[in-house]
Design a protein around this motif. Structure first.
Motif, mmCIF file in Angstrom:
data_model
loop_
_atom_site.group_PDB
_atom_site.id
_atom_site.type_symbol
_atom_site.label_atom_id
_atom_site.label_comp_id
_atom_site.label_asym_id
_atom_site.label_seq_id
_atom_site.Cartn_x
_atom_site.Cartn_y
_atom_site.Cartn_z
ATOM 1 N N SER A 1 0.806 -1.224 0.000
ATOM 2 C CA SER A 1 0.000 0.000 0.000
ATOM 3 C C SER A 1 0.839 1.274 0.000
ATOM 4 N N PHE A 2 2.146 1.133 0.139
ATOM 5 C CA PHE A 2 3.015 2.303 0.206
ATOM 6 C C PHE A 2 4.181 2.139 -0.765
ATOM 7 N N ASN A 3 4.661 3.266 -1.295
ATOM 8 C CA ASN A 3 5.741 3.237 -2.276
ATOM 9 C C ASN A 3 7.105 2.945 -1.660
ATOM 10 N N GLU A 4 7.381 3.516 -0.491
ATOM 11 C CA GLU A 4 8.706 3.345 0.112
ATOM 12 C C GLU A 4 8.599 2.533 1.399
ATOM 13 N N VAL A 5 9.054 1.288 1.328
ATOM 14 C CA VAL A 5 9.070 0.396 2.483
ATOM 15 C C VAL A 5 10.495 -0.125 2.639
ATOM 16 N N LYS B 1 7.998 4.828 4.767
ATOM 17 C CA LYS B 1 8.337 6.250 4.740
ATOM 18 C C LYS B 1 7.350 6.955 3.819
ATOM 19 N N GLY B 2 6.825 8.081 4.304
ATOM 20 C CA GLY B 2 5.910 8.883 3.507
ATOM 21 C C GLY B 2 6.160 10.351 3.744
ATOM 22 N N LYS B 3 5.327 11.178 3.176
ATOM 23 C CA LYS B 3 5.477 12.625 3.328
ATOM 24 C C LYS B 3 5.192 13.018 4.782
ATOM 25 N N ILE C 1 6.138 4.810 9.581
ATOM 26 C CA ILE C 1 5.394 3.791 10.314
ATOM 27 C C ILE C 1 6.311 2.586 10.464
ATOM 28 N N ASP C 2 6.551 2.154 11.694
ATOM 29 C CA ASP C 2 7.387 0.986 11.967
ATOM 30 C C ASP C 2 6.527 -0.189 12.405
ATOM 31 N N PHE C 3 6.906 -1.380 11.950
ATOM 32 C CA PHE C 3 6.249 -2.596 12.419
ATOM 33 C C PHE C 3 7.136 -3.792 12.131
ATOM 34 N N MET D 1 0.443 -4.412 15.785
ATOM 35 C CA MET D 1 0.952 -3.229 16.486
ATOM 36 C C MET D 1 1.857 -2.447 15.541
ATOM 37 N N LEU D 2 1.629 -1.130 15.487
ATOM 38 C CA LEU D 2 2.439 -0.234 14.662
ATOM 39 C C LEU D 2 2.892 0.954 15.499
ATOM 40 N N SER D 3 4.048 1.513 15.148
ATOM 41 C CA SER D 3 4.522 2.749 15.770
ATOM 42 C C SER D 3 4.515 3.829 14.706
ATOM 43 N N LEU D 4 3.801 4.916 14.979
ATOM 44 C CA LEU D 4 3.685 6.027 14.038
ATOM 45 C C LEU D 4 4.571 7.181 14.468
ATOM 46 N N TYR D 5 5.118 7.856 13.479
ATOM 47 C CA TYR D 5 5.872 9.086 13.695
ATOM 48 C C TYR D 5 5.319 10.097 12.699
ATOM 49 N N GLY D 6 4.576 11.077 13.182
ATOM 50 C CA GLY D 6 3.979 12.086 12.314
ATOM 51 C C GLY D 6 2.502 11.845 12.073
ATOM 52 N N GLU D 7 1.754 12.922 12.119
ATOM 53 C CA GLU D 7 0.293 12.871 11.997
ATOM 54 C C GLU D 7 -0.177 12.277 10.677
ATOM 55 N N ASN D 8 0.541 12.545 9.589
ATOM 56 C CA ASN D 8 0.101 12.039 8.285
ATOM 57 C C ASN D 8 0.031 10.516 8.249
ATOM 58 N N GLY D 9 0.853 9.856 9.053
ATOM 59 C CA GLY D 9 0.804 8.401 9.119
ATOM 60 C C GLY D 9 -0.552 7.901 9.582
#
Length: 127
Positions: free
Chosen positions: A37-41, A51-53, A57-59, A70-78
């Motif tokens: 679902s994402f371009n950069e993994v 990685k996104g704009k 997201i780490d998992f 369980m996921l760890s998000l960094y940044g609201e856009n995630g």
């Protein structure tokens, strides 16, 4: 500081984690769906970083299908990216910091801003 959330794939609408009916959880391939679902993994053994704009997201991957992730998000856009995926796949999102489900239609009710307030509160306690 990361924002830890749990994705659930359930036939039940989960209003609170205490009401969770494990018999209604359905295993799926979260890892495959997330990776596709994402371009950069970025891959490092069984760890993945999406990685996104203005977010990441780490998992960790699973060897079999699972009903929650369980996921760890960094940044609201995630969060917003995951909300869209959750809507597409019928997932539900639990915010571990706030101890409540995220309203996918109104994430501002219990979303990123509340997380930032929670982190600020925790950091003040440490001082």
């Amino acid at each position: 500081m990361s924002w830890d959330i749990v994705l659930f794939n359930s036939k039940q609408t989960i209003k609170s984690i205490e009401e969770l009916d494990e018999d209604k959880l359905e295993p799926i391939d979260f890892t495959g769906i997330l990776e596709n679902s994402f371009n950069e993994v970025n891959e490092d053994d069984n760890h993945r970083e999406i990685k996104g704009k203005d977010f990441s997201i780490d998992f960790f991957t699973d060897d079999e299908m699972v009903s929650n992730k369980m996921l760890s998000l960094y940044g609201e856009n995630g969060l917003f990216e995951l909300i869209e995926l959750a809507k597409q796949h019928g997932w539900q999102i639990f915010d571990t910091g706030l101890g409540s489900m995220i309203d996918l239609e109104k994430p501002e009710n219990n979303g990123y801003e509340n997380h930032r307030n929670y982190v600020a509160h925790v950091m003040k306690k440490k001082e």
